[in-house]
Design a protein around this motif. Structure first.
Motif, PDB file in Angstrom:
ATOM      1  N   TYR A  31       0.820  -1.192   0.000  1.00  0.00           N
ATOM      2  CA  TYR A  31       0.000   0.000   0.000  1.00  0.00           C
ATOM      3  C   TYR A  31       0.861   1.251   0.000  1.00  0.00           C
ATOM      4  O   TYR A  31       1.813   1.370   0.775  1.00  0.00           O
ATOM      5  N   SER A  33       0.514   5.735  -0.537  1.00  0.00           N
ATOM      6  CA  SER A  33      -0.445   6.844  -0.581  1.00  0.00           C
ATOM      7  C   SER A  33       0.288   8.167  -0.609  1.00  0.00           C
ATOM      8  O   SER A  33       1.472   8.246  -0.241  1.00  0.00           O
ATOM      9  N   TYR A  35      -0.212  12.232   0.643  1.00  0.00           N
ATOM     10  CA  TYR A  35      -0.917  13.208   1.463  1.00  0.00           C
ATOM     11  C   TYR A  35      -0.339  14.590   1.184  1.00  0.00           C
ATOM     12  O   TYR A  35       0.823  14.733   0.832  1.00  0.00           O
ATOM     13  N   LEU A  45      -5.551  13.108   2.403  1.00  0.00           N
ATOM     14  CA  LEU A  45      -5.215  12.067   1.446  1.00  0.00           C
ATOM     15  C   LEU A  45      -5.548  12.521   0.020  1.00  0.00           C
ATOM     16  O   LEU A  45      -6.671  12.955  -0.255  1.00  0.00           O
ATOM     17  N   TYR A  48      -4.304   6.975  -3.368  1.00  0.00           N
ATOM     18  CA  TYR A  48      -3.645   5.843  -2.768  1.00  0.00           C
ATOM     19  C   TYR A  48      -3.653   4.666  -3.738  1.00  0.00           C
ATOM     20  O   TYR A  48      -4.384   4.678  -4.748  1.00  0.00           O
ATOM     21  N   THR A  55      -5.088   2.018  -8.371  1.00  0.00           N
ATOM     22  CA  THR A  55      -5.061   3.281  -7.646  1.00  0.00           C
ATOM     23  C   THR A  55      -6.479   3.765  -7.416  1.00  0.00           C
ATOM     24  O   THR A  55      -7.413   3.334  -8.099  1.00  0.00           O
ATOM     25  N   GLY A  58      -8.416   9.868  -3.077  1.00  0.00           N
ATOM     26  CA  GLY A  58      -8.640  10.160  -1.673  1.00  0.00           C
ATOM     27  C   GLY A  58      -9.556  11.353  -1.515  1.00  0.00           C
ATOM     28  O   GLY A  58     -10.461  11.577  -2.309  1.00  0.00           O
ATOM     29  N   CYS A  91       4.654  11.191   0.902  1.00  0.00           N
ATOM     30  CA  CYS A  91       4.344   9.857   0.425  1.00  0.00           C
ATOM     31  C   CYS A  91       4.452   8.903   1.612  1.00  0.00           C
ATOM     32  O   CYS A  91       5.287   9.097   2.508  1.00  0.00           O
ATOM     33  N   SER A  93       3.842   4.546   2.932  1.00  0.00           N
ATOM     34  CA  SER A  93       3.568   3.166   2.546  1.00  0.00           C
ATOM     35  C   SER A  93       3.211   2.362   3.785  1.00  0.00           C
ATOM     36  O   SER A  93       3.556   2.745   4.909  1.00  0.00           O
ATOM     37  N   GLN A 102       1.554   3.769   8.917  1.00  0.00           N
ATOM     38  CA  GLN A 102       2.122   4.374   7.722  1.00  0.00           C
ATOM     39  C   GLN A 102       3.586   4.727   7.963  1.00  0.00           C
ATOM     40  O   GLN A 102       3.945   5.272   9.005  1.00  0.00           O
TER      41      GLN A 102
ATOM     42  N   THR B  99      -5.172   3.550   4.738  1.00  0.00           N
ATOM     43  CA  THR B  99      -4.953   5.000   4.782  1.00  0.00           C
ATOM     44  C   THR B  99      -5.446   5.528   6.118  1.00  0.00           C
ATOM     45  O   THR B  99      -6.145   4.828   6.854  1.00  0.00           O
TER      46      THR B  99
END
Lengths: 113, 112
Positions: A31, A33, A35, A45, A48, A55, A58, A91, A93, A102, B99
């Motif tokens: 994963y 993403s 932000y 976000l 992601y 993909t 967000g 970024c 993951s 994260q 997320t």
């Protein structure tokens, strides 16, 4: 492991220019993403990815594009930069679904004039 | 939808005093909660996390947080702060597909 890396660290763009923010991770995380961080707004976000080729949007996706052709890389494209996109971009993951921790990159500070 | 409210935008405190940074959340799914710290001009570092089990969670640098389901809170505490704890602190809750939804942040200002 380098973890999550981002380039460039700083960037100044003129309105209407396009550019790509690079993000890579060497932890084999599924994963990834993006932000953006703005003063008083926390992190929001943008896009992601749950794996290579997949993909989704967000909270604030407008003006940004992403793709994920490999597990390691997740670039963020600004199609036509606007002053409202002045921000710090992070970024992140994470290992897999259910692993919500994260791992963040160091960020890219972008100014659009 | 998930949301996080950090009740204080700034918390000034003197060195060696205790501190509490408040966080309330709203979630319609099973809750996982996080506190991250951001030192000036740096990225985010995980302080601690609650996934399940004991509601009192200990993290790095002497910080701890307590998950309170009935009050939907996850307040961060430290019994004695140092100048080096000056930073911005973010509370976050899981929001699907690995997320997070973040609060707006609390700036902790530690003075001598």
């Amino acid at each position: 492991n380098a973890g999550v890396t981002q380039t460039p660290k700083f960037q100044v763009l003129k309105t209407g220019q396009s550019m790509t923010l690079q993000c890579a991770q060497d932890m084999n995380h599924e994963y990834m993403s993006w932000y953006r961080q703005d003063p008083g707004m926390g992190l929001r976000l943008i896009h992601y990815s749950v794996g290579a080729g997949i993909t989704d949007q967000g909270e604030v996706p407008n003006g940004y594009n992403v793709s994920r052709s490999t597990t390691e890389d997740f670039p963020l494209r600004l199609l036509s930069a606007a002053p409202s996109q002045t921000s710090v971009y992070f970024c992140a993951s994470s290992y897999s679904i259910g692993s919500y921790e994260q791992y963040f990159g160091p960020g890219t500070r972008l100014t659009v004039t | 939808a998930q949301s996080v409210t950090q009740l204080d935008s700034q918390v000034p405190v003197f060195e060696e005093a205790p501190v509490e940074l408040r966080c309330n959340y709203s979630s319609s799914v099973s809750v996982y909660l996080f506190w991250y710290v951001q030192y000036p001009n740096q990225g985010l570092q995980l302080l601690l996390k609650y996934l399940s089990g004991s509601t009192l969670v200990k993290g790095i640098n002497g910080f701890e947080a307590e998950f309170n389901k009935s009050q939907t809170s996850f307040h961060l505490r430290k019994p004695s702060v140092h100048i080096s704890d000056t930073a911005e602190y973010f509370c976050a809750v899981n929001s699907g597909y690995s997320t997070l939804t973040f609060g707006k942040g609390t700036m902790l200002l530690v003075s001598p």
